[in-house]
Design a protein around this motif. Structure first.
Motif, mmCIF file in Angstrom:
data_model
loop_
_atom_site.group_PDB
_atom_site.id
_atom_site.type_symbol
_atom_site.label_atom_id
_atom_site.label_comp_id
_atom_site.label_asym_id
_atom_site.label_seq_id
_atom_site.Cartn_x
_atom_site.Cartn_y
_atom_site.Cartn_z
ATOM 1 N N VAL A 244 0.878 -1.373 -0.099
ATOM 2 C CA VAL A 244 0.208 0.305 0.458
ATOM 3 C C VAL A 244 0.756 1.353 -0.027
ATOM 4 C CG1 VAL A 244 -1.758 1.478 1.517
ATOM 5 C CG2 VAL A 244 -1.404 -1.055 0.883
ATOM 6 N N ASP B 36 0.713 3.826 -2.869
ATOM 7 C CA ASP B 36 -0.075 5.553 -2.490
ATOM 8 C C ASP B 36 0.996 6.402 -2.913
ATOM 9 O OD1 ASP B 36 -2.969 5.576 -1.469
ATOM 10 O OD2 ASP B 36 -1.866 4.885 0.161
ATOM 11 N N HIS C 55 -4.875 6.931 -2.328
ATOM 12 C CA HIS C 55 -6.461 6.363 -1.648
ATOM 13 C C HIS C 55 -6.373 5.904 -0.013
ATOM 14 C CE1 HIS C 55 -7.209 5.355 -6.373
ATOM 15 N NE2 HIS C 55 -8.109 5.044 -5.760
ATOM 16 N N HIS D 59 -7.424 2.003 0.145
ATOM 17 C CA HIS D 59 -6.828 0.899 -0.528
ATOM 18 C C HIS D 59 -7.338 -0.289 0.818
ATOM 19 C CE1 HIS D 59 -5.049 1.778 -3.670
ATOM 20 N NE2 HIS D 59 -3.959 2.427 -2.948
ATOM 21 N N TYR E 250 -6.985 -3.968 -8.858
ATOM 22 C CA TYR E 250 -8.249 -4.716 -7.694
ATOM 23 C C TYR E 250 -8.983 -5.392 -9.103
ATOM 24 C CZ TYR E 250 -6.365 -2.582 -3.833
ATOM 25 O OH TYR E 250 -5.526 -1.721 -2.676
#
Length: 288
Positions: A167, A171, A182, A186, A208
């Motif tokens: 993450v 990001d 986000h 996430h 995703y």
């Protein structure tokens, strides 16, 4: 909005968008169907998450003439770092033309506090006028639908399953492409969708993929990585699939869709203010 508004808001959302889908259906498209019970539950859980993360951006309009205070309109927006996005917005057809939509949008935009902004817009004339007057640029979008010709699927390498420890760099990539990371989105998406990533330091990216094999959110530093990620999603597709939210800045997605034998069509606008249209990026769902 309060948490106990969510079931009523879901019903208003389902009715509003079903009517809109019926009004804008192409002759070749299947008849729109009401939102399923499973999809309704997913909608409520997604909006509950947004309401808890940033309640100040979530508003409903209720009909005070009804004893139950029925929800007739809604605007659910979120602030993430330097970016504001509108997750969903609508007014029941029976209550349109009464100024409700303007009041809801004004409340959501006030929450932005001058941040850059992004959201999806239908082609509804009243809505597009309101967005343009609010200072948003409207960029036509395309979508691609159909069943993937599996003989066209290439071998895709350099990808792996994503994890929570991805993450941070995701990001950082989001900030390059869309002004802001986000953040908590996430965490929610990791719990509900499959994540595939490319950790190439020069050309990172992620996608995703939902339970039907659709790319729900895709971001990449380079078109080549974006195409590999989209091919990975198409390989997971089951039956008829959809690639949407394609702007002119993302023609790489059109090339993949055409190669997979999908059909192309137009679909509303991406509205942005104070930022460029993200490239090597496909927004999706309620997380832009």
């Amino acid at each position: 909005m309060r948490e106990d508004d969510l079931p009523f808001t879901e019903r208003a959302s389902a009715a509003t968008f079903l009517e809109a889908d019926r009004a804008t259906r192409r002759v070749s498209d299947p008849q729109p169907e009401p939102r399923s019970a499973t999809a309704a539950r997913q909608w409520v859980e997604r909006m509950r998450f947004l309401l808890r993360v940033d309640p100040g951006g979530c508003w409903v309009a209720v009909d005070s003439r009804q004893q139950s205070g029925d929800v007739v309109g809604f605007a659910i927006s979120q602030n993430r770092e330097r970016l504001w996005y509108l997750a969903t917005y609508g007014v029941l057809p029976s209550h349109q033309g009464q100024g409700i939509g303007k009041r809801l949008m004004d409340a959501a935009l006030a929450h932005a506090e001058g941040r850059a902004g992004i959201f999806f817009s239908s082609a509804h004339p009243g809505a597009t006028r309101r967005y343009r007057l609010a200072g948003f640029s409207l960029h036509p979008q395309m979508r691609m639908v159909g069943t993937v010709d599996r003989s066209t699927l290439p071998a895709v390498d350099g990808l792996r399953e994503g994890r929570a420890d991805d993450v941070e760099w995701m990001d950082a990539l989001d900030r390059r492409l869309r002004v802001a990371g986000h953040g908590p989105d996430h965490g929610y998406l990791l719990d509900s969708l499959r994540l595939m990533v490319s950790r190439d330091r020069r050309k990172p990216g992620y996608v995703y993929i939902d339970d039907r094999g659709r790319a729900s959110l895709l971001a990449a530093a380079h078109p080549e990585t974006a195409q590999r990620l989209l091919w990975e999603a198409l390989a997971a597709s089951q039956g008829r699939t959809l690639v949407n939210c394609i702007t002119a800045s993302n023609e790489w997605a059109i090339d993949v869709g055409l190669a997979a034998r999908l059909d192309i069509g137009q679909e509303g606008y991406l509205a942005v203010r104070g930022m460029a249209v993200p490239a090597n990026y496909l927004a999706g769902g309620h997380f832009l």
